[in-house]
Design an enzyme around this catalytic site. Structure first.
Site, PDB file in Angstrom:
ATOM      1  N   GLU A 154      -4.082 -57.814  -3.531  1.00  0.00           N
ATOM      2  CA  GLU A 154      -5.380 -58.161  -4.141  1.00  0.00           C
ATOM      3  C   GLU A 154      -6.336 -56.971  -4.050  1.00  0.00           C
ATOM      4  O   GLU A 154      -7.069 -56.669  -5.005  1.00  0.00           O
ATOM      5  CB  GLU A 154      -5.978 -59.380  -3.441  1.00  0.00           C
ATOM      6  CG  GLU A 154      -5.145 -60.637  -3.639  1.00  0.00           C
ATOM      7  CD  GLU A 154      -5.767 -61.859  -2.997  1.00  0.00           C
ATOM      8  OE1 GLU A 154      -6.292 -62.704  -3.730  1.00  0.00           O
ATOM      9  OE2 GLU A 154      -5.725 -61.975  -1.754  1.00  0.00           O
ATOM     10  N   GLU A 163       1.754 -65.707   0.157  1.00  0.00           N
ATOM     11  CA  GLU A 163       0.849 -66.831   0.404  1.00  0.00           C
ATOM     12  C   GLU A 163       1.582 -68.175   0.353  1.00  0.00           C
ATOM     13  O   GLU A 163       1.312 -69.071   1.157  1.00  0.00           O
ATOM     14  CB  GLU A 163      -0.297 -66.828  -0.618  1.00  0.00           C
ATOM     15  CG  GLU A 163      -1.390 -65.815  -0.346  1.00  0.00           C
ATOM     16  CD  GLU A 163      -1.089 -64.418  -0.873  1.00  0.00           C
ATOM     17  OE1 GLU A 163       0.080 -64.137  -1.234  1.00  0.00           O
ATOM     18  OE2 GLU A 163      -2.020 -63.606  -0.934  1.00  0.00           O
TER      19      GLU A 163
HETATM   20  C1  1HE Z   1      -0.402 -58.846  11.337  1.00  0.00           C
HETATM   21  C2  1HE Z   1      -0.241 -59.000   9.944  1.00  0.00           C
HETATM   22  C3  1HE Z   1      -1.119 -59.900   9.280  1.00  0.00           C
HETATM   23  C4  1HE Z   1       1.219 -57.589  10.649  1.00  0.00           C
HETATM   24  N1  1HE Z   1      -2.023 -60.553  10.021  1.00  0.00           N
HETATM   25  N2  1HE Z   1      -1.325 -59.514  12.019  1.00  0.00           N
HETATM   26  N3  1HE Z   1       0.362 -61.340   5.011  1.00  0.00           N
HETATM   27  C5  1HE Z   1       1.658 -61.526   5.333  1.00  0.00           C
HETATM   28  O1  1HE Z   1       2.180 -62.608   5.311  1.00  0.00           O
HETATM   29  C6  1HE Z   1       2.391 -60.292   5.786  1.00  0.00           C
HETATM   30  C7  1HE Z   1       2.729 -60.423   7.256  1.00  0.00           C
HETATM   31  N4  1HE Z   1       3.250 -59.174   7.825  1.00  0.00           N
HETATM   32  C8  1HE Z   1       4.515 -58.766   7.615  1.00  0.00           C
HETATM   33  O2  1HE Z   1       5.291 -59.345   6.858  1.00  0.00           O
HETATM   34  C9  1HE Z   1       4.941 -57.531   8.362  1.00  0.00           C
HETATM   35  O3  1HE Z   1       4.050 -57.342   9.461  1.00  0.00           O
HETATM   36  C10 1HE Z   1       4.928 -56.241   7.496  1.00  0.00           C
HETATM   37  C11 1HE Z   1       6.074 -56.321   6.481  1.00  0.00           C
HETATM   38  C12 1HE Z   1       3.611 -56.049   6.770  1.00  0.00           C
HETATM   39  C13 1HE Z   1       5.120 -55.019   8.419  1.00  0.00           C
HETATM   40  O4  1HE Z   1       6.282 -55.192   9.220  1.00  0.00           O
HETATM   41  P1  1HE Z   1       6.466 -54.252  10.499  1.00  0.00           P
HETATM   42  O5  1HE Z   1       7.824 -54.568  11.062  1.00  0.00           O
HETATM   43  O6  1HE Z   1       6.163 -52.850  10.152  1.00  0.00           O
HETATM   44  O7  1HE Z   1       5.310 -54.692  11.554  1.00  0.00           O
HETATM   45  P2  1HE Z   1       5.244 -55.994  12.456  1.00  0.00           P
HETATM   46  O8  1HE Z   1       5.998 -55.740  13.739  1.00  0.00           O
HETATM   47  O9  1HE Z   1       5.571 -57.226  11.713  1.00  0.00           O
HETATM   48  O10 1HE Z   1       3.678 -56.084  12.771  1.00  0.00           O
HETATM   49  C14 1HE Z   1       3.046 -55.163  13.659  1.00  0.00           C
HETATM   50  C15 1HE Z   1       1.841 -55.868  14.231  1.00  0.00           C
HETATM   51  O11 1HE Z   1       0.932 -56.167  13.160  1.00  0.00           O
HETATM   52  C16 1HE Z   1       2.168 -57.190  14.870  1.00  0.00           C
HETATM   53  O12 1HE Z   1       1.239 -57.434  15.912  1.00  0.00           O
HETATM   54  P3  1HE Z   1       1.635 -57.137  17.460  1.00  0.00           P
HETATM   55  O13 1HE Z   1       0.394 -57.462  18.212  1.00  0.00           O
HETATM   56  O14 1HE Z   1       2.788 -58.062  17.740  1.00  0.00           O
HETATM   57  O15 1HE Z   1       2.043 -55.679  17.535  1.00  0.00           O
HETATM   58  C17 1HE Z   1       1.908 -58.176  13.751  1.00  0.00           C
HETATM   59  O16 1HE Z   1       1.605 -59.478  14.235  1.00  0.00           O
HETATM   60  C18 1HE Z   1       0.682 -57.557  13.110  1.00  0.00           C
HETATM   61  N5  1HE Z   1       0.515 -57.975  11.725  1.00  0.00           N
HETATM   62  N6  1HE Z   1       0.768 -58.217   9.544  1.00  0.00           N
HETATM   63  C19 1HE Z   1      -2.113 -60.357  11.348  1.00  0.00           C
HETATM   64  N7  1HE Z   1      -1.056 -60.093   7.955  1.00  0.00           N
HETATM   65  C20 1HE Z   1      -7.786 -63.731   0.925  1.00  0.00           C
HETATM   66  S1  1HE Z   1      -6.363 -64.579   0.960  1.00  0.00           S
HETATM   67  C21 1HE Z   1      -5.091 -63.471   1.257  1.00  0.00           C
HETATM   68  C22 1HE Z   1      -3.918 -64.227   1.771  1.00  0.00           C
HETATM   69  C23 1HE Z   1      -2.869 -63.323   2.323  1.00  0.00           C
HETATM   70  O17 1HE Z   1      -3.018 -62.124   2.399  1.00  0.00           O
HETATM   71  S2  1HE Z   1      -1.469 -64.120   2.850  1.00  0.00           S
HETATM   72  C24 1HE Z   1      -0.378 -62.828   3.259  1.00  0.00           C
HETATM   73  C25 1HE Z   1      -0.554 -62.393   4.693  1.00  0.00           C
END
Ligand code: 1HE
Length: 273
Positions: A127, A147
């Site tokens: 977005e 989402e």
């Molecule tokens: C996060 C987020 C996040 C990572 N919110 N903390 N978005 C998603 O559904 C995408 C969710 N994220 C992922 O699928 C993956 O993290 C990635 C593909 C983006 C990256 O993977 P990777 O292996 O490089 O990293 P990771 O180990 O998954 O994440 C590293 C850290 O970032 C980890 O935290 P930590 O404290 O355990 O180290 C994750 O929890 C954190 N992290 N992504 C919070 N999104 C206005 S409406 C919009 C609606 C949306 O955007 S819905 C889609 C949300």
């Protein structure tokens, strides 16, 4: 306005320096804003969305184009899911409106914005990218709208902007099935206009920024503000709006100087680069 070679980016001062989730550097008429939450994959928290809004509202007067990039391995992981606390309906609407305000400030702000995409460009990250004017995608970039799997709907303008890039059918498929587009599929579908090698995105964005900054400011304004609105109008209204905008642009001293320069052989011809 020609942009001198060898521009050196320097950290922005004042209010922009206080935005800790962004790293903002300036070089002549070009601003570089970097999402700076790499440990959280640049997930957009309430603080980050507020800082994006503040940054784009407060770009210095002499900035004519901005480049938006993400620090670390990914451009942006979308909404910070850890902040998705129990919200009532009213709070949910206000939260989404906060994103709209920030991304509107990018799309309909003072300067064109070029996004450099790499790694995850997902959910709210897509977005954000779609509110920019030009998107350069490195080879590692991939696009998703998870989402649906998270029990959510887009809330950062995605339902308005993404279909205008790729069409409703493709977005519907992405949201219903969780389909992820790789870089080339994304470019083919219209999610980005330029494809470059990994690590080459910023240099490409800089090259494009130089060209954009050298345009007449009124022409850039018309492209940013009139073009998308005309696209939303009926043919009859669009044609009339176009006439008004064209007359405004061509009546500026800048336009008259540029036309004279071309007619006197002092300006470049159109060539295929
Ligand atoms: C996060 C987020 C996040 C990572 N919110 N903390 N978005 C998603 O559904 C995408 C969710 N994220 C992922 O699928 C993956 O993290 C990635 C593909 C983006 C990256 O993977 P990777 O292996 O490089 O990293 P990771 O180990 O998954 O994440 C590293 C850290 O970032 C980890 O935290 P930590 O404290 O355990 O180290 C994750 O929890 C954190 N992290 N992504 C919070 N999104 C206005 S409406 C919009 C609606 C949306 O955007 S819905 C889609 C949300």
């Amino acid at each position: 306005m020609s942009i001198p070679e060898g521009l050196v980016f320097q950290p922005a001062g004042g209010l922009l320096a206080q935005l800790d989730l962004l790293r903002i550097e300036l070089a002549g008429p070009i601003a570089h804003l970097r999402l700076n939450r790499p440990a959280k994959r640049n997930a957009i928290s309430d603080t980050l969305i507020t800082q994006l809004h503040t940054a784009f509202v407060n770009l210095p007067e002499d900035i004519r184009v901005a480049i938006l990039t993400g620090e670390g391995e990914h451009f942006c992981a979308g909404l910070d899911l850890s902040e998705l606390v129990e919200r009532d309906v009213r709070e949910g609407v206000l939260h989404s409106r906060m994103w709209h305000a920030a991304f509107d400030q990018i799309q309909f702000g003072r300067v064109p914005v070029i996004a450099v995409l790499h790694g995850a460009v997902v959910g709210g990250g897509l977005e954000l990218a779609s509110s920019c004017h030009v998107r350069v995608a490195e080879h590692s970039a991939y696009f998703g709208l998870p989402e649906g799997q998270r029990g959510l709907f887009v809330g950062g303008g995605g339902s308005v902007r993404v279909p205008r890039l790729m069409g409703v059918a493709r977005m519907t498929d992405m949201m219903l099935t969780g389909r992820v587009y790789d870089r080339d599929e994304g470019v083919h579908a219209g999610l980005a206009q330029y494809a470059v090698a990994d690590g080459a995105g910023f240099a490409k964005a800089l090259e494009l920024a130089r060209r954009i900054a050298s345009n007449a400011p009124m022409s850039n304004f018309a492209v940013m503000h009139a073009l998308p609105r005309i696209a939303d109008q009926s043919q009859d209204q669009g044609l009339f709006t176009e006439s008004l905008m064209a007359a405004v642009a061509e009546s500026t001293p800048d336009a008259k100087d540029r036309l004279r320069a071309f007619l006197e052989g002092r300006s470049n011809k159109v060539v295929k680069s």
